[in-house]
Design an enzyme around this catalytic site. Structure first.
Site, PDB file in Angstrom:
ATOM      1  N   GLU A  10       0.824  -1.211   0.000  1.00  0.00           N
ATOM      2  CA  GLU A  10       0.000   0.000   0.000  1.00  0.00           C
ATOM      3  C   GLU A  10       0.853   1.254   0.000  1.00  0.00           C
ATOM      4  O   GLU A  10       0.769   2.082   0.895  1.00  0.00           O
ATOM      5  CB  GLU A  10      -0.934   0.005   1.210  1.00  0.00           C
ATOM      6  CG  GLU A  10      -1.972  -1.091   1.203  1.00  0.00           C
ATOM      7  CD  GLU A  10      -3.028  -0.887   0.120  1.00  0.00           C
ATOM      8  OE1 GLU A  10      -3.373   0.274  -0.145  1.00  0.00           O
ATOM      9  OE2 GLU A  10      -3.443  -1.892  -0.476  1.00  0.00           O
ATOM     10  N   ASP A  11       1.680   1.384  -1.007  1.00  0.00           N
ATOM     11  CA  ASP A  11       2.470   2.602  -1.167  1.00  0.00           C
ATOM     12  C   ASP A  11       3.394   2.904  -0.009  1.00  0.00           C
ATOM     13  O   ASP A  11       3.569   4.042   0.370  1.00  0.00           O
ATOM     14  CB  ASP A  11       1.554   3.808  -1.385  1.00  0.00           C
ATOM     15  CG  ASP A  11       1.216   3.945  -2.848  1.00  0.00           C
ATOM     16  OD1 ASP A  11       2.030   3.485  -3.653  1.00  0.00           O
ATOM     17  OD2 ASP A  11       0.159   4.490  -3.164  1.00  0.00           O
ATOM     18  N   SER A  12       3.954   1.859   0.573  1.00  0.00           N
ATOM     19  CA  SER A  12       5.051   2.168   1.477  1.00  0.00           C
ATOM     20  C   SER A  12       6.321   1.611   0.829  1.00  0.00           C
ATOM     21  O   SER A  12       6.244   0.866  -0.144  1.00  0.00           O
ATOM     22  CB  SER A  12       4.821   1.572   2.858  1.00  0.00           C
ATOM     23  OG  SER A  12       4.612   0.194   2.779  1.00  0.00           O
TER      24      SER A  12
END
Ligand code: SF4
Lengths: 1168, 341
Positions: free
Chosen positions: A792-794
């Site tokens: 998730e976009d980390s």
């Protein structure tokens, strides 16, 4: 041209960069702001003063007994404001009345305003009308330099002190700073350009049916560059079957669609025939001549029939005028009066851009005729509706224009006020005191107020008309400052759902950046100029008109209407001045003049062949851009010129202006662009089959992008919204925002420790100084799933890299305080009341903390005490004044080291201090990073080098991003950048990622392959923990990453207990106040539905504003209670026995008491 | 068929696309004697900065343990405490201190102890450097003319100490250190690491205290810039390739693994350099002609030293630490056994 000369070969697209470089060398990136401001201070100010130059003061006759001297004479004073003088260097008057030249950095540090004085020459004439009624001058006196006020000066303008300094850095300025902003009270302000519809344009619109009208032609007419609000005039065609409402004609029924006109100050629509007759076109033929240029055009004649019939009852000019006059505001009395009134309106308020003088009726009639012609052409289907969003019809008010508007308003008020003062003087028979009448602060404060708040001018009702015009210059990154200086704002329509004005329009090409716009409310309304776009500053049309006349333009007054049809109509700034019989010749002559800079380069020449019109524009605010001139499908700029452009030898070198003067390039505005044939590439010119009549050639297509979008590598490989996201994100990246950051005291600043210039770069970055002041690092990025800590976009980041200084940044915060009268910087001792709970011991003797000190949250950094507001002398004597503490503490969530402290005096001579704190920010879990493709992510985990996967060359990634970030977002540019960076890295060369060039992925892949790597950049990797080979190959390579300003340390927040609000005793709100976390409605609903009543009570009551009161059980109102002595009493009931304790929220108790104050008795009925 | 099966025990085959699910290594239990017999170490290259050696007969867990120790568990000395007395240069104190920490120090860490938490700096746990430097204007007419200051490339010519290098760090012996390190004076590994740039009037004065530590704590203590291994490639031609196809295949390989005999026949010239880029088998027609594999238990190690140790020392130190760990593990196991009894 010498055919043997090898140098006069055709240029290639590559050579265009020499010209682009020359352009930026000459213009910089903020020349639109600076040139506009220069025009304001050099010319506009003088014009404004001249507009309001003469004041006439007639003293009220005083019948003072005894003095009979002046009784018989009609004395009149005349004050004339003449030459304006602007002080060359901004100066500052110290409190001790010393004048010093100030430089921008001093103004910034000391919170001063960077402004310069303006003086006006004032001539006073005492005039007397003698017995013969002739005025004669009794006495004339001149005051050379009357000070009228100060005007803020734009940095790096012609009036800036830096102009005379060779090396900016000596004045502690940034070497790369471009200027273009103001310094008001120490803060840097930008005037954001305001977009508006152009005046003096005829627009033809179709009305949406059902409506009274089917077509409308309108114009907003304004005298050139005056400040009067434009006068709207429109010509309307009724819809089929619609009759004029309230028609009071005796002419009987009129069939067919008629035309009427709406004129300012006339309450009713005027039938077009009446308007024409009022303008002295009496016969039907005369009227038709004005409208149908072609006598044989029976369709248009027929379309006019109904309108002409409508006008039959009014066959004389007087009749028509009287008709108009009776519908004016005055409603006028006599016929003569009515006619005069109508004449006056037609002269002054009707199409004022044509003329406001006498004898302009025929010109105005021609213009109305032209409008009707346009209207009918559209009605007859010969022309289409005009496009409201066409960028050629938009004008940009830059800093100069905005200041001009403001100055005009203030100056008018100022002169009026001065007149009043002088009149008072004269009435009392005192001598006129000019320097007293001209107040010192009105203009200074007026301008400063507007620039400080952004509230631009006030309308008649005293409301602020525009807000947000002046904004604090964004200093987060160098690119964000630049972009801010090139920003445009479209006022109004904020909430309007209309999408059309927000959309990218074809005519934005090359003028407005297609990518850079904010998301959300202001999307598409806030725009940014493209790199090479320039905004015209305006020049007078008079000279052009003269030239046109000399080149055979026949004036409208002296032509025969029959000739119009076969000639070309000539317009200057929207005003029809005449016709010309050889348009081709005229156009080419004037164009040559412009190309040799005989007339200003920014005049635009538009030839509309189908409508037989030539339009010239000289006004300010048109967006323009330079283009190569093409003749015979060949660019005029040859290799020999390129060599001169690149030459370093002074005598041979050519700069951009010379290129303009030699007619190799020219500026085109949007309107003129529409009539040109522009090739996209130099190579396209060869393709004669497609077109053999190119007139211009694009210098380079990548110049359509703006400042922020130019940073993106391979933007032409990305999905377009991603470029928009990156344009917004690039402004939050940290880097080196200016080279003098150590000498500045910005309230908040981030500086990256080890910034790098990107491996892969667009050519435009050279001109943005991105390589000198970069904002990111080249990180080795692997796109992989490794553990699960990059979902998730980390991203996963390499801890060892962080140890070695990867993406470390310094964070600066400045605190400032002034010791006004009665206040002192000192260490507040124990006798001082209201001491904070912070640590006072870190203060130095002078009450200020010293550089190098470690500080924690809540430490006192500025010690200040204030005397009580009312001190008695007696108290002072005995020394028993109780001082109040007014110290400044460090923000409680921050810690760092004091970087620098300054103590100085401000404008009022008060002591004034600024304290800069520095803290180091090491990347940690939660900090935000982004590539240059709108791919942002926070750190989800950090792993040491040995835990990271490694390639067979021992390379470990610095950042691991998740592959899921790619497919749905389609940021192919990100991947191409990675690949190109890898090649650049091994070749030791800068990669070229300029858009719209012919570098392909295949090229890059082949390069990589020849360097001994897998073509597409994939590599075999080994797991860092198990040591086993990973089953898939990993896409790995360097990618330029940016660290964004959002960091967990600034956001982390928790509270167990803490401060309460005074009024409601509920916990405070917000991190900066150490507030609680809101248990909101939705959370409440959740608990209610869950049935967790006890928990709910705890959240909403026990843990919030728990309170208890004593209630009299007789009356149900709150009773007095002395809990310690166990005594309770309800005064009203005299009840001291039957009282019970009730728990309730403090806010509830407050409500009850407020109700009681309103004579409402809330009774609490308690049952056991 | 059985041949392939046998081979797949020792070889990992590489397909032309997709995921290779065959690298998971399952080593059967091996008696110590067999292991010792099978184990073979050959040094391939060695110089001052790095060493490359082959290890045959171990499994990835073993190889990886070594690699991880090289990177993060061999102690070195690095600057840990900085007493900053004066710093008027443009670099803020913290940044300068951080830079100093990363300077590799040439000293044998084995002669020092790790400083205890409450211990003071002494000759057995600390090496001290001093750095005191001031930038001044040279006495030449060019240097006195301030207009020349603008050009950054001039600074060395105009000023004394315009650049601060690691050579400006002075070792300050503590106690008997002077005697002890008479023959190998303590110094930064490289003399020419740029620490800061200065302008006339700026000054840096600081005491630098080195302590012993490991790369796990902070990367500055890591003795290697990187240590890694790879599996040895094994490439063979399943059938004869010659003529045009040979040419094509030869040009396909970026590492020049293949070459062509005079007879026009393709042969594997140097399989070791293969990067497993799969370029040679990307084309369907070659998939079955080339055997592209990796030897599962043959590791080619490379250790790149930062300079505190010689590269070969790192390997031996690493093995020592691994041994210690094994011993420690054995003792723990023993302890557990005893506990059970
Ligand atoms: S995998 Fe790549 S490097 Fe190895 S032999 Fe094939 S082409 Fe050459």
């Amino acid at each position: 041209m010498d055919p043997d000369n090898d140098n006069s070969k055709e240029i290639t697209q590559e050579d265009a960069w020499a010209l682009i470089k020359a352009y930026f060398q000459q213009h910089g990136l903020v020349s639109q702001q600076i040139s506009s401001f220069d025009r304001f201070l050099s010319y506009t100010i003088q014009d404004i003063v001249a507009e309001n130059s003469i004041m006439s003061i007639v003293p009220e006759k005083q019948y003072a007994p005894g003095s009979n001297e002046n009784q018989d004479r009609d004395l009149r004073y005349e004050i004339e404001l003449g030459q304006v003088k602007v002080n060359e260097k901004p100066r500052f008057k110290e409190y001790d009345d010393k004048y010093n030249v100030i430089f921008p950095n001093e103004a910034r540090l000391r919170n001063l305003t960077y402004q310069t004085s303006v003086y006006v020459e004032v001539t006073k004439r005492d005039k007397v009308t003698n017995s013969k009624g002739v005025e004669e001058v009794l006495e004339q006196s001149k005051e050379k330099e009357v000070y009228i006020g100060k005007v803020p000066v734009m940095i790096k303008s012609a009036f800036c002190s830096l102009n005379r300094i060779e090396n900016e850095y000596e004045m502690k300025e940034c070497f790369f700073d471009q200027g273009g902003y103001f310094i008001i009270n120490g803060s840097e302000k930008v005037l954001v350009a305001q977009e508006r519809m152009a005046n003096n344009f005829v627009y033809v619109f179709q009305k949406k049916q059902p409506s009274k009208f089917s077509w409308v032609a309108e114009i907003r007419s304004q005298v050139d560059a005056s400040n009067r609000p434009p006068n709207q005039f429109s010509v309307k065609l009724y819809s089929k079957g619609q009759r004029r409402a309230g028609g009071s004609f005796s002419g009987g029924k009129v069939f067919g669609q008629t035309i009427c006109a709406t004129v300012h100050y006339i309450n009713q629509d005027i039938p077009i025939a009446i308007l024409f007759r009022a303008l002295n076109c009496i016969s039907d033929k005369e009227i038709l001549d004005k409208i149908c240029y072609d006598q044989k055009d029976s369709h248009m004649m027929e379309a006019m029939r109904a309108s002409l019939e409508e006008g039959t009852p009014f066959l004389k000019q007087e009749d028509a005028l009287s008709w108009i006059g009776s519908r004016g505001a005055a409603g006028a009395v006599s016929r003569e009066e009515r006619i005069r009134h109508a004449r006056d309106i037609l002269k002054k308020h009707f199409l004022p851009h044509i003329s406001t003088e006498d004898h302009c009726e025929s010109q105005k009639a021609y213009f109305v005729g032209y409008m009707v012609h346009r209207l009918l052409s559209a009605h007859l289907g010969r022309a289409t509706e005009d496009d409201r969003d066409h960028y050629g019809k938009k004008r940009l008010d830059m800093a100069g224009a905005l200041l001009g508007m403001l100055f005009r308003n203030i100056f008018r008020r100022y002169v009026k006020e001065a007149g009043r003062v002088l009149k008072n003087c004269a009435d009392r028979g005192q001598p006129l005191n000019i320097s007293k009448a001209f107040k010192k602060d009105v203009i200074t404060d007026g301008l400063r107020y507007a620039l400080a708040t952004g509230n631009w001018g006030t309308n008649a009702a005293g409301e602020v008309s525009k807000t947000g015009v002046s904004q604090v210059l964004n200093r987060l990154t160098f690119a964000s400052s630049l972009s801010h200086l090139r920003r445009l704002n479209t006022p109004l329509q904020k909430s309007g759902k209309l999408t059309k004005p927000r959309q990218l329009h074809n005519t934005h090409w090359g003028m407005i950046c297609p990518a850079e716009t904010p998301e959300g409310q202001a999307c598409g309304l806030v725009k940014n100029l493209s790199l090479m776009a320039f905004v015209s500053v305006g020049s007078t049309a008079e000279r052009l008109k003269e030239i046109l006349e000399n080149y055979g333009t026949e004036n409208l007054v002296s032509i025969e209407p029959e000739n119009i049809h076969n000639a070309t109509k000539v317009f200057v700034n929207g005003c029809w001045i005449g016709i010309h019989n050889d348009a081709e010749d005229l156009i080419s002559n004037i164009r040559e003049m412009r190309r040799s800079l005989f007339i200003p380069k920014e005049i635009s020449i538009v030839r509309d062949i189908t409508n037989r019109e030539i339009k010239f524009y000289t006004d300010q605010g048109r967006v323009q851009r330079p283009l190569f001139i093409v003749k015979n499908n060949k660019v005029l700029l040859k290799k020999s010129h390129v060599e001169r452009l690149q030459s370093t030898i002074k005598s041979q070198a050519m700069d951009f202006n010379e290129a303009l003067a030699e007619g190799l390039v020219e500026f085109l505005d949007v309107e003129e662009e529409e009539t040109s044939m522009i090739a996209m590439n130099v190579e396209d010119l060869q393709n004669r089959q497609y077109c053999s009549t190119y007139t211009h050639c694009e210098i380079h297509p990548s110049m359509i992008l703006g400042v922020c979008a130019s940073i993106i590598p391979f933007p032409d490989h990305n999905q377009s919204p991603r470029n928009t996201y990156q344009s917004a994100m690039g402004k939050q990246a940290m880097g080196v925002y200016t080279s003098n950051y150590q000498l500045r005291m910005d309230t908040l600043a981030h500086v990256l420790y080890y910034p790098q210039k990107p491996l892969v770069i667009t050519r435009a970055l050279d001109f943005l100084h991105f390589k000198e002041l970069p904002s990111g690092c080249n990180a080795i990025v692997a796109i992989a799933c490794y553990t699960g800590y990059n979902q998730e976009d980390s991203v996963i980041m390499n801890q060892s890299a962080i140890d070695r200084g990867f993406f470390r940044s310094a964070y600066y915060r400045t605190y400032c305080d002034t010791a006004k009268s009665g206040e002192h910087f000192e260490i507040p001792d124990v006798t001082v009341v209201g001491r904070r709970h912070g640590d006072y011991t870190k203060l130095d003797m002078d009450g200020l903390i010293f550089p190098g000190k470690n500080v924690l949250g809540d430490d006192i950094i500025i010690g200040k005490t204030a005397l009580p507001r009312r001190t008695f002398e007696r108290d002072m004597e005995y020394g028993n004044v109780i001082k109040k503490d007014d110290s400044t503490a460090l923000r409680h969530s921050e810690k760092g080291i004091i970087d620098s402290v300054i103590l100085t005096s401000n404008e009022d001579g008060d002591n004034f201090t600024k304290i800069k704190m520095r803290a180091i920010r090491i990347p940690q879990i939660g900090d935000k990073f982004a590539s240059r493709h709108g791919q942002k992510g926070t750190i989800g985990m950090t792993y040491r080098q040995e835990d990271m996967p490694f390639t067979q060359e021992g390379i470990t990634p610095d950042i691991i991003v998740n592959p899921h970030a790619i497919p749905s977002r389609m940021t192919i540019g990100h991947l191409v950048e990675c690949l190109a960076s890898k090649v650049a890295c091994f070749q030791g060369k800068e990669g070229d990622a300029t858009p719209f060039q012919d570098v392909t992925v295949e090229h890059i892949s082949n390069d990589l392959h020849s360097l001994g790597y897998q073509k597409r950049g994939n590599e075999v990797m080994y797991n860092g923990w198990t040591g086993k080979r990973l089953d898939t190959r990993i896409f790995l390579g360097p990618t330029y990453y940016q660290r964004l300003k959002h960091m967990v340390d600034d956001k982390i927040h928790a509270r167990s207990r803490g401060p309460l609000q005074i009024l409601t005793r509920q916990p405070t709100e917000g991190r900066s106040r150490h507030g609680g976390l809101r248990f909101g409605e939705m959370e409440r609903d959740c608990m209610v539905s869950h049935g967790a009543a006890r928990f709910l009570k705890e959240r909403l009551y026990d843990v919030s504003d728990c309170y208890s009161v004593h209630v009299c059980r007789e009356c149900g109102l709150m009773a007095q209670a002395n809990v310690r002595q166990q005594k309770y009493l309800c005064k009203g009931c005299q009840n001291n026995t039957d009282i019970c304790q009730v728990g309730l929220p403090y806010a509830c108790k407050l409500l009850f008491q407020e109700l009681m104050a309103m004579q409402i008795a809330p009774r609490m009925l308690t049952n056991d | 068929m059985s041949n392939i099966f046998e081979e797949s025990k020792t070889r990992a085959f590489i397909k032309n696309e997709g995921v290779d699910y065959n690298t998971t290594v399952t080593t059967q239990e091996l008696p110590l004697e067999d292991f010792a017999e099978n184990l073979q170490i050959d040094v391939i290259s060695l110089n001052d900065e790095d060493i490359t050696f082959d290890v045959k007969g171990i499994d990835p867990a073993f190889a990886n343990a070594l690699r991880r120790i090289f990177i993060s568990e061999i102690p070195t000395m690095a600057i840990e405490k900085v007493n900053m007395w004066q710093n008027t240069s443009v670099i803020p104190d913290e940044v300068l201190a951080h830079r100093m920490g990363l300077v590799p120090i040439k000293v044998d860490p084995r002669l020092f102890e790790v400083k205890g938490k409450n211990e003071d700096h002494n000759e057995n746990n600390c090496v001290q450097f001093n750095l005191h430097i001031k930038c001044t204007r040279k006495n030449t007419p060019e240097a006195q003319n301030r207009e020349n200051d603008i050009l950054p490339e001039n600074d060395e010519a105009l000023f004394n100490h315009a650049s601060v290098y690691t050579s400006d760090m002075k070792w300050v012996p503590i106690g008997t250190q002077e005697e002890k390190f008479k023959n190998t004076p303590i110094r930064p590994v490289y003399e020419d690491i740029l620490l800061s740039k200065m302008r006339p009037g700026q000054e840096i004065e600081m005491e630098l205290m080195c302590e012993k530590g490991v790369g796990k704590t902070h990367a500055k203590w890591s003795p290697v810039s990187t240590a890694y291994y790879r599996l040895l490639p094994d490439i063979a031609l399943k059938e004869e390739i010659s003529g045009e196809e040979a040419q094509e295949l030869k040009s396909k390989c970026p590492m020049n693994v293949f070459d062509i005999e005079d007879t026009g026949k393709l042969f594997v010239k140097n399989s070791r350099v293969c990067t497993t880029c799969r370029e040679c088998i990307r084309d369907e027609k070659f998939v079955d002609k080339i055997k592209l594999a990796k030897v599962k238990n043959h590791f080619e190690f490379t250790v790149e030293s930062v300079g505190m140790y010689k590269p070969e020392e790192i390997v031996t130190e690493g093995i020592k630490i691994l041994k210690e760990k094994v011993k420690c593990w054995k003792n723990t196991m023993k302890g557990m056994e005893e506990d059970e009894e």
